[in-house]
Design a protein around this motif. Structure first.
Motif, short mmCIF file in Angstrom:
data_model
loop_
_atom_site.label_atom_id
_atom_site.label_comp_id
_atom_site.label_asym_id
_atom_site.label_seq_id
_atom_site.Cartn_x
_atom_site.Cartn_y
_atom_site.Cartn_z
N ILE A 45 0.80 -1.22 0.00
CA ILE A 45 0.00 0.00 0.00
C ILE A 45 0.84 1.28 0.00
O ILE A 45 0.43 2.29 -0.55
CB ILE A 45 -0.99 0.00 1.19
CG1 ILE A 45 -1.97 1.18 1.04
CG2 ILE A 45 -0.26 0.00 2.51
CD1 ILE A 45 -3.12 1.15 2.02
N THR A 46 2.01 1.26 0.60
CA THR A 46 2.82 2.48 0.60
C THR A 46 3.26 2.83 -0.81
O THR A 46 3.33 4.00 -1.19
CB THR A 46 4.04 2.34 1.51
OG1 THR A 46 3.63 1.83 2.78
CG2 THR A 46 4.71 3.68 1.72
N ALA A 47 3.56 1.82 -1.63
CA ALA A 47 3.90 2.07 -3.03
C ALA A 47 2.68 2.61 -3.78
O ALA A 47 2.81 3.46 -4.67
CB ALA A 47 4.41 0.79 -3.69
N VAL A 126 1.71 3.10 9.89
CA VAL A 126 0.45 3.84 9.92
C VAL A 126 -0.60 3.12 9.06
O VAL A 126 -1.73 2.86 9.51
CB VAL A 126 0.64 5.28 9.41
CG1 VAL A 126 -0.70 5.97 9.21
CG2 VAL A 126 1.50 6.08 10.37
N LEU A 127 -0.22 2.78 7.84
CA LEU A 127 -1.16 2.15 6.92
C LEU A 127 -1.49 0.71 7.33
O LEU A 127 -2.65 0.29 7.26
CB LEU A 127 -0.59 2.19 5.50
CG LEU A 127 -0.35 3.60 4.95
CD1 LEU A 127 0.30 3.53 3.58
CD2 LEU A 127 -1.65 4.37 4.87
N ALA A 128 -0.48 -0.04 7.73
CA ALA A 128 -0.74 -1.42 8.17
C ALA A 128 -1.62 -1.43 9.41
O ALA A 128 -2.52 -2.28 9.55
CB ALA A 128 0.58 -2.13 8.45
N GLY A 129 -1.38 -0.50 10.32
CA GLY A 129 -2.21 -0.40 11.52
C GLY A 129 -3.65 -0.09 11.19
O GLY A 129 -4.59 -0.64 11.80
N GLN A 130 -3.87 0.79 10.21
CA GLN A 130 -5.23 1.10 9.78
C GLN A 130 -5.92 -0.13 9.23
O GLN A 130 -7.11 -0.37 9.50
CB GLN A 130 -5.20 2.21 8.73
CG GLN A 130 -4.80 3.57 9.26
CD GLN A 130 -4.62 4.60 8.15
OE1 GLN A 130 -4.80 4.28 6.98
NE2 GLN A 130 -4.26 5.82 8.52
N ALA A 131 -5.19 -0.94 8.44
CA ALA A 131 -5.77 -2.16 7.87
C ALA A 131 -6.14 -3.16 8.96
O ALA A 131 -7.20 -3.80 8.90
CB ALA A 131 -4.79 -2.78 6.88
N TYR A 291 -8.04 -6.33 3.56
CA TYR A 291 -7.29 -5.73 4.67
C TYR A 291 -6.15 -6.64 5.12
O TYR A 291 -5.05 -6.17 5.42
CB TYR A 291 -8.23 -5.45 5.85
CG TYR A 291 -9.26 -4.38 5.58
CD1 TYR A 291 -8.89 -3.17 5.00
CD2 TYR A 291 -10.60 -4.58 5.89
CE1 TYR A 291 -9.84 -2.18 4.75
CE2 TYR A 291 -11.55 -3.59 5.64
CZ TYR A 291 -11.16 -2.40 5.07
OH TYR A 291 -12.10 -1.43 4.82
N LEU A 292 -6.41 -7.94 5.13
CA LEU A 292 -5.36 -8.89 5.50
C LEU A 292 -4.22 -8.85 4.49
O LEU A 292 -3.04 -8.88 4.87
CB LEU A 292 -5.95 -10.29 5.59
CG LEU A 292 -4.98 -11.41 6.01
CD1 LEU A 292 -4.40 -11.13 7.38
CD2 LEU A 292 -5.68 -12.76 5.97
N LEU A 293 -4.55 -8.77 3.21
CA LEU A 293 -3.52 -8.69 2.18
C LEU A 293 -2.71 -7.40 2.29
O LEU A 293 -1.50 -7.40 2.04
CB LEU A 293 -4.16 -8.78 0.79
CG LEU A 293 -4.74 -10.15 0.40
CD1 LEU A 293 -5.40 -10.08 -0.98
CD2 LEU A 293 -3.66 -11.22 0.42
N LEU A 294 -3.37 -6.32 2.67
CA LEU A 294 -2.64 -5.06 2.86
C LEU A 294 -1.62 -5.19 3.97
O LEU A 294 -0.50 -4.68 3.88
CB LEU A 294 -3.62 -3.92 3.17
CG LEU A 294 -4.57 -3.49 2.05
CD1 LEU A 294 -5.51 -2.40 2.54
CD2 LEU A 294 -3.80 -3.01 0.83
N VAL A 295 -1.99 -5.91 5.03
CA VAL A 295 -1.06 -6.12 6.15
C VAL A 295 0.10 -7.00 5.71
O VAL A 295 1.27 -6.70 6.00
CB VAL A 295 -1.80 -6.76 7.34
CG1 VAL A 295 -0.80 -7.11 8.45
CG2 VAL A 295 -2.86 -5.80 7.88
N ILE A 296 -0.20 -8.10 5.01
CA ILE A 296 0.86 -9.00 4.54
C ILE A 296 1.80 -8.27 3.59
O ILE A 296 3.02 -8.46 3.63
CB ILE A 296 0.24 -10.24 3.86
CG1 ILE A 296 -0.51 -11.07 4.89
CG2 ILE A 296 1.32 -11.08 3.18
CD1 ILE A 296 -1.29 -12.22 4.30
N GLY A 297 1.24 -7.41 2.74
CA GLY A 297 2.07 -6.64 1.83
C GLY A 297 3.05 -5.74 2.54
O GLY A 297 4.19 -5.57 2.10
N LYS A 298 2.62 -5.18 3.67
CA LYS A 298 3.52 -4.31 4.43
C LYS A 298 4.55 -5.09 5.24
O LYS A 298 5.59 -4.54 5.59
CB LYS A 298 2.71 -3.43 5.38
CG LYS A 298 1.97 -2.28 4.74
CD LYS A 298 2.86 -1.40 3.90
CE LYS A 298 4.06 -0.87 4.65
NZ LYS A 298 5.01 -0.15 3.76
#
Length: 474
Positions: A45-47, A126-131, A291-298
């Motif tokens: 997500i940061t990218a 920040v973004l992973a925490g939001q997810a 949301y889980l994929l966003l966390v794994i991505g980070k």
């Protein structure tokens, strides 16, 4: 000496190598591992946010995507050239800087690298925490951040093998997740409207180039950390191309998606990037998976930051103490301290994330492009890939304690960029003359490279042949 039992324990448990040379009997893997690692590190997500910034700050979608591609292609070359050093030296990236800056002099860029790790870990958290909060249906920002940091800590402390394993998983899931989101974006929004009447503007176009180039260049200080276990016989060209392909492809896919999202969603995306992406999913269950994929991505890139921060701290500490390595307890302690600091920064930065992140990335360009220029110029052009490994640990050795040539060149490389900066707090006079275009990163690469090559070539410190450590297991 390393025994078979030692190697088995290291492969199954906590990694025991730190900044020491990886011996031949512990080398493993293929160059393709670099593709999956860096693909996974960039499909996140940061990218996506980095690509969105190009549109948020003025570029039309089409030219933003073109600018991002150029930046990724150019910056990826520098990043992958660092990766190719790993199998040859068997060392983490930043300890090789002692060959240019001196055993003590290398502490200067090392401190700045640690600051980079803190910044990127915080902004990503920040973004992973939001997810995680969206996944758990909680409103307290600290909950998601603490959970994410705890998982990162475990993986980073265990080390190299787990990080690569997470990268493999993230690369596959990242493709699936990003593909699904792209389909949903096309189904729910008029994507074609984002490419109507696009106008070329040189200022915003160069901003897009700089955002992508900066993204790639900031991997430079730690990319070799994850190729150093490859067998020494691994062709450097293979390492280069697999790393380059994974990093450029992963980042460009994410950034292209981000640019299009910003063009079609506008303020809706800006206000809640994680929530908006989750909203693309059809149904609560699928949204939860997103949301889980966003966390794994980070996870991948944040583990890289935490692991790399220890490598930098170990390099600083051993320069002062004269040791060649540090233990697993020291790794755990520093990783935990670094992640705790990042949590504090994350809670502070979340209120104005996009603007803070843009300024952070562009500022990093200013301090890391001269380092990359000096390191690569010395390794490939001056030293011609020959390094005296024992001297990297000896301030009285070939490379000395301080290298005035490199340190002076580095200072010039940073300072010469100031007139070309286009930052929120400062715009240089040359930038104004160029209509607001920020080309500081180009100046920061070219000038130090030329200056260092001319100066260092007069008195090269490289050995006639590569000098290996007599005992790589100390």
């Amino acid at each position: 000496m390393t025994t078979q039992a030692d190697s088995t324990i290291a492969s199954r448990g906590v990694e025991r190598r730190t900044i020491d040379v990886i011996p031949a009997d512990e080398r493993h893997g293929t160059p393709f591992s670099q593709f999956t690692l860096w693909m996974g590190a960039n499909l996140q997500i940061t990218a996506i946010v980095d690509g969105a910034l190009a549109v948020v700050f003025g570029a039309d979608a089409l030219w933003a995507i073109v600018g991002l591609l150029i930046g990724n292609l150019l910056g990826g070359v520098v990043m992958a050239l660092h990766s190719a050093q790993g199998p040859r030296l068997g060392l983490p990236q930043m300890i090789s800087s002692r060959a240019q800056f001196g055993v003590y002099g290398a502490i200067v860029p090392l401190v700045l690298v640690i600051v980079m790790y803190l910044g990127f870990t915080a902004t990503g958290t920040v973004l992973a925490g939001q997810a995680i909060n969206e996944l758990l249906k909680v409103d307290t920002a600290a909950v998601g951040i603490v959970i994410f940091v705890a998982v990162v800590a475990v993986i980073a402390i265990v080390g190299y093998r787990w990080i690569h394993a997470v990268g493999r998983v993230a690369s596959v899931l990242g493709i699936l997740g990003l593909g699904y989101l792209a389909i949903q974006l096309v189904r729910q929004h008029d994507v074609s409207a984002a490419f109507v009447d696009n106008r070329f503007d040189v200022v915003t176009f160069l901003l897009a180039v700089s955002l992508a180039a900066g993204w790639q260049l900031t991997f430079g200080p730690y990319v070799a950390d994850y190729s150093r276990y490859l067998p020494a016989t691994t062709p450097p060209t293979s390492v280069f191309w697999w790393t380059y392909a994974g990093s450029v492809l992963g980042s460009q896919l994410s950034m292209t998606f981000g640019a299009i999202v910003a063009a079609v969603a506008g303020d809706a995306f800006l206000g809640n990037q994680v929530g908006w992406l989750g909203g693309l999913a059809s149904g609560a269950v699928v949204a939860g998976l997103i949301y889980l994929l966003l966390v794994i991505g980070k996870l991948t890139v944040t583990c890289l930051n935490a692991y790399g921060s220890f490598m930098c701290a170990a390099t600083i500490s051993t320069a002062i103490t004269g040791r060649r390595t540090m233990g697993s307890n020291a790794r755990a302690a520093f990783v935990l301290v670094m992640l705790t600091l990042s949590m504090g920064i994350a809670l502070w930065a979340s209120a104005d994330f996009l603007d803070n992140f843009k300024n952070f990335v562009l500022l990093l360009l200013m301090v890391f492009t001269p380092w990359s220029a000096i390191n690569l110029t010395d390794y490939y052009l001056v030293s011609k890939e020959r390094v005296d490994l024992p001297a990297l640990y000896d301030p009285q050795g070939r490379y000395g304690a301080w290298n005035v040539v490199a340190l002076t060149t580095y200072a010039v490389g940073v300072l010469i960029q100031i007139p070309f900066l286009a930052q929120t707090l400062y715009t240089g006079p040359f930038t104004e003359a160029l209509g607001g275009s920020d080309i500081s990163w180009i100046v920061g690469l070219v000038v130090p490279a030329v200056m260092y090559y001319v100066w260092a070539s007069r008195d090269p410190r490289a050995p006639a042949e590569q000098v290996e450590l007599e005992d790589a297991t100390v």
